[in-house]
Design a protein around this motif. Structure first.
Motif, short mmCIF file in Angstrom:
data_model
loop_
_atom_site.label_atom_id
_atom_site.label_comp_id
_atom_site.label_asym_id
_atom_site.label_seq_id
_atom_site.Cartn_x
_atom_site.Cartn_y
_atom_site.Cartn_z
N GLU A 32 93.16 79.00 46.26
CA GLU A 32 94.13 79.74 47.20
C GLU A 32 94.55 81.30 46.77
O GLU A 32 94.88 81.40 45.69
CB GLU A 32 95.28 78.74 47.45
CG GLU A 32 96.33 79.48 48.33
CD GLU A 32 97.50 78.38 48.51
OE1 GLU A 32 98.54 78.80 48.56
OE2 GLU A 32 97.30 77.08 48.62
N ARG A 33 94.56 82.03 47.72
CA ARG A 33 95.17 83.43 47.60
C ARG A 33 96.30 83.77 48.57
O ARG A 33 96.24 83.06 49.63
CB ARG A 33 93.90 84.34 47.42
CG ARG A 33 93.08 84.07 46.18
CD ARG A 33 92.32 85.17 45.80
NE ARG A 33 91.35 84.64 44.45
CZ ARG A 33 90.50 85.57 44.48
NH1 ARG A 33 90.17 86.84 44.67
NH2 ARG A 33 89.74 85.23 43.32
N ASP A 34 96.83 84.90 48.32
CA ASP A 34 97.76 85.39 49.38
C ASP A 34 97.53 87.03 49.46
O ASP A 34 97.59 87.44 48.36
CB ASP A 34 99.30 84.89 48.91
CG ASP A 34 99.94 85.15 50.12
OD1 ASP A 34 99.68 85.78 51.12
OD2 ASP A 34 101.19 84.57 50.06
N SER A 35 97.43 87.29 50.67
CA SER A 35 97.30 88.87 50.46
C SER A 35 97.65 89.31 52.43
O SER A 35 97.20 88.61 53.07
CB SER A 35 95.80 89.30 50.54
OG SER A 35 95.46 90.48 50.75
N SER A 36 98.36 90.27 52.37
CA SER A 36 98.84 90.93 53.64
C SER A 36 97.59 91.26 54.25
O SER A 36 97.37 91.16 55.35
CB SER A 36 99.75 92.02 53.63
OG SER A 36 99.29 92.92 52.67
N GLY A 40 97.66 86.76 55.16
CA GLY A 40 98.68 85.78 54.12
C GLY A 40 97.68 84.79 53.24
O GLY A 40 96.87 85.47 52.67
N VAL A 41 98.13 83.58 53.33
CA VAL A 41 97.26 82.55 52.72
C VAL A 41 95.80 82.48 53.24
O VAL A 41 95.52 82.32 54.35
CB VAL A 41 97.89 81.18 52.62
CG1 VAL A 41 96.93 80.19 52.06
CG2 VAL A 41 99.08 81.46 51.94
N LYS A 56 89.74 82.01 56.15
CA LYS A 56 91.00 82.74 56.52
C LYS A 56 91.09 82.25 58.02
O LYS A 56 90.44 81.92 58.71
CB LYS A 56 90.98 84.24 56.32
CG LYS A 56 90.08 85.01 57.12
CD LYS A 56 89.96 86.31 56.77
CE LYS A 56 90.56 87.23 58.00
NZ LYS A 56 90.83 88.66 57.63
#
Length: 107
Positions: A32-36, A40-41, A56
């Protein structure tokens, strides 16, 4: 060496159930990662400078439209980047998942 960049889509899964679906089909564990930038996730397997898979939502983080405008009905996207195993991946995905191949490009 021919590299393939594939895009798969799923219409009726949540992101978490899609992760489970892909992990079972491919035998890989996604992180799991988070990036705008990714909206998001999201989930990733591999490293960015070689073969990697990105799972995604099909949402553009800047305007809310589908990230893949040609496939607005697909809620979930799976990008398979820089792989030499596209035909094996396609067989596993077709047999064991709720995803369909949307696009394949070779470089």
């Amino acid at each position: 060496m021919t590299m393939s960049y594939d895009l798969y889509g799923a219409k009726r899964l949540s992101l978490l159930s899609a992760k489970d679906d892909v992990e079972k089909a491919l035998g890989k564990v996604f992180e799991e990662r988070d990036s705008s930038y990714q909206g998001g996730v999201y989930y990733m397997w591999g490293v960015s400078d070689s073969e990697n898979f990105i799972l995604k939502l099909n949402v553009d983080p800047f305007d809310g439209d589908p990230a893949e405008q040609k496939y607005p009905e697909h809620k979930i996207l799976l990008y398979i980047n820089a792989t030499e195993c596209s035909s094996d991946i396609e067989k596993a995905m077709r047999k064991n998942s709720n995803f369909e191949l949307l696009r394949r490009e070779f470089f």
